[in-house]
Design an enzyme around this catalytic site. Structure first.
Site, mmCIF file in Angstrom:
data_model
loop_
_atom_site.group_PDB
_atom_site.id
_atom_site.type_symbol
_atom_site.label_atom_id
_atom_site.label_comp_id
_atom_site.label_asym_id
_atom_site.label_seq_id
_atom_site.Cartn_x
_atom_site.Cartn_y
_atom_site.Cartn_z
ATOM 1 N N SER A 1 -25.678 39.659 -18.580
ATOM 2 C CA SER A 1 -25.138 40.863 -19.213
ATOM 3 C C SER A 1 -24.590 40.560 -20.606
ATOM 4 O O SER A 1 -25.282 39.989 -21.445
ATOM 5 C CB SER A 1 -24.069 41.475 -18.298
ATOM 6 N N MET A 2 -23.328 40.892 -20.877
ATOM 7 C CA MET A 2 -22.728 40.623 -22.178
ATOM 8 C C MET A 2 -22.689 39.129 -22.478
ATOM 9 O O MET A 2 -22.671 38.720 -23.641
ATOM 10 C CB MET A 2 -21.315 41.201 -22.223
ATOM 11 N N HIS B 1 -27.725 45.848 -11.682
ATOM 12 C CA HIS B 1 -27.290 45.004 -12.799
ATOM 13 C C HIS B 1 -26.412 43.835 -12.364
ATOM 14 O O HIS B 1 -26.598 42.706 -12.835
ATOM 15 C CB HIS B 1 -26.534 45.873 -13.811
ATOM 16 N N ASP C 1 -31.462 49.157 -14.975
ATOM 17 C CA ASP C 1 -30.952 48.461 -13.786
ATOM 18 C C ASP C 1 -29.675 49.102 -13.253
ATOM 19 O O ASP C 1 -28.930 48.481 -12.497
ATOM 20 C CB ASP C 1 -30.719 46.976 -14.086
#
Length: 623
Positions: A283-284, A578, A527
């Site tokens: 992710s980030m 996700h 997602d």
């Protein structure tokens, strides 16, 4: 015995000897058991009957549970006298329920337990039997929000929280409920400096405990750690590079020396093992790692020089990387909303607003500069104009290109429908000066259309998080693996209206539900959190454009369809969600193969039309 204990004992049986992680049993025929062949049509009828019985079972048990919950809350508020109910014998109640319903409930509950607790070690043990073992040191960079934050402040207001997590634990929930004002003061950064407020000191938890579970029972990285351990990984060759996700990357280094420490970890791992490192980001965390690649090369920053990444990093596993942001980050900082709040029922919305109102949520989100890195990158070239978007489908009635829509357009608060670029300008116009300065001084969301521009941007740290304005490392031996889930509806655009609250100018128009609009939210591909264009464009096309990848780094894409188990709250071993994808069996298999030096055997897997969409993006190779 408690009410919960009685229900658990009657439905699940005595589970005291049950292992904590039970593998799903294979259907077998017991010795001496008669086997009867049944025709397909008869089997179908039996299945339908069974299904109806299960529906009635769920209905009946749901009703019972509802009565108990209602009774509990009624007692809490002294609405009725429950003295008689407290003496009620649940064993007598279960004896009165038809045996068939109880047995069906047991079957449903057993299947749910097996789905949730599927054996996390199986993937690693299978690869171990094929000769795969630990080779490359592994360093994991978690995503936004998944790293716990603990208090180290010693001022009077912080002493009660010393070394307790104010993000990512039940301590957080307790503080938020019992002392909301204090929790807000601790979790928000100083609006002007982007650092700790005076007297407050929150730091990212460290070690595997920092990101394996969010709260007790809600795993994040734990299944990956379990499988890595089966190949021979332990704290000597696997590390978690946790960080305070509230901070901008610049402040991460200034306050915590995060990138200096990450560089040292990587160099030490190679020195002690003799092998280059595998970096695994989620992710980030993928955006943070991309920033690090620039920082570590740059003079007066990491001072590693242009060959550092090639010298120390074997592979980058990019899991659900929000390389072009997450569209849901925009309504979060504009009006304190997203799909999860917009689609609540009226009673839940009332409760949420009374507890943590929209203007409070906006204030919190804006006072976390790291969260603004998730605003969409690429502008109209990636996300579309007023009539067209690259990921529009043929059966859409309205293009995704109009990102923020207003049903009634009659003032500066509700202007014409807005594209992503116009929405960003609208956010800046309708936010505080301190937030505008923070965003403009920290991030850049545009596109570099020439090699010369890309090279100039290598000297501008505020552009280091944007893969459309900067390049990949000059590392011809580096390998990038993009693994992400697909097939779960994801926020793509919104319908807004004016809000009478003077602290919030606009709000998602939750009254709109028709066609593709669900309570003011239009869903697209992704997602569940990050849109497909953000997860997939750079991997499928962007990094195949020469100016963004001048060294010719090899990239492989593996899309994973969202195929959740309906009995599992987390989706089971085939989820594409996700966060829950971190427990997906096939993802764990791929990670272990790369860590074990077998990544070259992985073949690309495309499920969506991301390559087709990418060709429609208005970013081109230079002539």
């Amino acid at each position: 015995m408690s009410t919960y204990g009685t229900i658990r004992r009657r439905l699940l049986g005595d589970s005291s000897s049950e292992p904590s992680r039970a593998s799903s049993p294979n259907p077998t025929v017991r010795d001496g058991e008669a086997v009867t062949l049944v025709s397909t049509s008869k089997l179908k009828k039996l299945t339908q009957k069974r299904s109806k019985r299960r529906q009635w079972s769920v209905f009946g048990l749901g009703g019972l549970l509802g009565i108990l919950i209602a009774a509990f809350f009624a007692q809490q508020h002294d609405v009725i006298n429950l003295e008689g109910l407290m003496e009620f014998n649940l064993d007598t109640l279960f004896d009165a329920i038809p045996v068939g319903i109880v047995n069906d409930a047991k079957d449903i509950t057993r299947h749910e337990r097996e789905t949730v607790n599927y054996d996390s070690f199986t993937v690693g043990l299978h690869l171990q039997s094929q000769g795969v073992k630990a080779r490359h040191p592994v360093i994991m960079i978690p995503g936004v929000i998944s790293t716990g934050l603990e208090s180290w402040g010693t001022e009077e207001m912080s002493r009660q929280y010393f070394r307790k997590r104010l993000w990512g634990s039940w301590s957080m929930m307790r503080a938020l409920i019992l002392d909301k004002a204090s929790w807000k003061r601790h979790i928000m950064l100083d609006k002007l400096t982007g650092l700790d407020p005076p007297g407050i000191k929150l730091r990212a938890a460290q070690g595997f405990d920092a990101a394996d579970f969010f709260i007790t029972g809600y795993w994040i990285w734990s299944k990956i750690l379990e499988n890595l351990a089966t190949l021979g990984y332990d704290p000597t060759n696997a590390f978690t590079a946790a960080y305070d996700w509230r901070l901008s990357c610049e402040k991460l280094e200034l306050r915590d020396h995060y990138f200096t420490r990450l560089k040292a970890h990587i160099e030490t791992a190679k020195k002690t093992s003799g092998e280059k490192v595998v970096l695994v980001s989620h992710s980030m965390g993928s955006q943070v790692l991309f920033y690090f690649f620039h920082w570590v090369e740059a003079a007066d920053y990491g001072d590693g020089g242009p060959t550092w990444v090639d010298d120390y990093v074997d592979s980058w596993i990019n899991i659900s990387g929000s390389m072009l942001g997450a569209l849901k980050g925009y309504p979060a900082v504009l009006s304190g909303e997203m799909k999860d709040t917009a689609q609540l029922n009226a009673f839940a919305v009332y409760g949420l607003e009374k507890f943590l109102a929209k203007h409070e949520r906006v204030e919190i989100f804006r006072a976390m500069p790291g969260a603004s890195s998730m605003l969409p990158i690429g502008g109209n070239a990636v996300w579309g104009n007023k009539t067209f978007a690259p990921d529009d489908s043929s059966n859409q009635t309205v293009s995704f290109g109009t990102f923020i829509n207003f049903k009634e357009r009659n003032s500066t608060q509700s202007p014409a429908n807005l594209t992503v670029e116009e929405s960003h300008a609208y956010l800046m116009e309708h936010s505080e000066t301190w937030y505008q300065d923070q965003v403009r001084g920290t991030y850049s969301y545009g596109v570099a259309h020439s090699r010369a521009e890309v090279e100039r941007n290598a000297k501008e740290p505020r552009k280091w998080m944007n893969p459309l304005e900067t390049r990949l490392p000059l590392a011809p031996h580096l390998k990038i693996y993009c693994f992400y889930g697909v097939g779960k509806p994801t926020e793509r655009s919104y319908w807004y209206r004016e809000e009478r609250d003077p602290l919030i100018n606009v709000t998602i128009d939750t009254s709109l539900t028709f066609g593709d609009i669900d309570h003011g939210v239009i869903m697209g591909e992704g997602d569940g959190t990050v849109p497909l264009m953000s997860n997939g464009y750079m991997c499928a096309k962007g990094w195949r454009i020469n100016r963004y990848n001048p060294a010719g780094v090899k990239i492989k894409v593996y899309e994973m369809p969202h195929e959740p188990d309906r009995f599992s709250a987390r989706g089971g071993p085939n989820t594409g969600d996700h966060v829950d994808i971190l427990g997906r069996a096939s993802l764990n298999d791929l990670i272990l193969r790369v860590a074990g030096g077998k990544g070259n055997h992985i073949e690309e897997n495309y499920v969506t039309k991301i390559r087709e969409y990418s060709e429609k993006v208005k970013i081109y190779e230079e002539p």
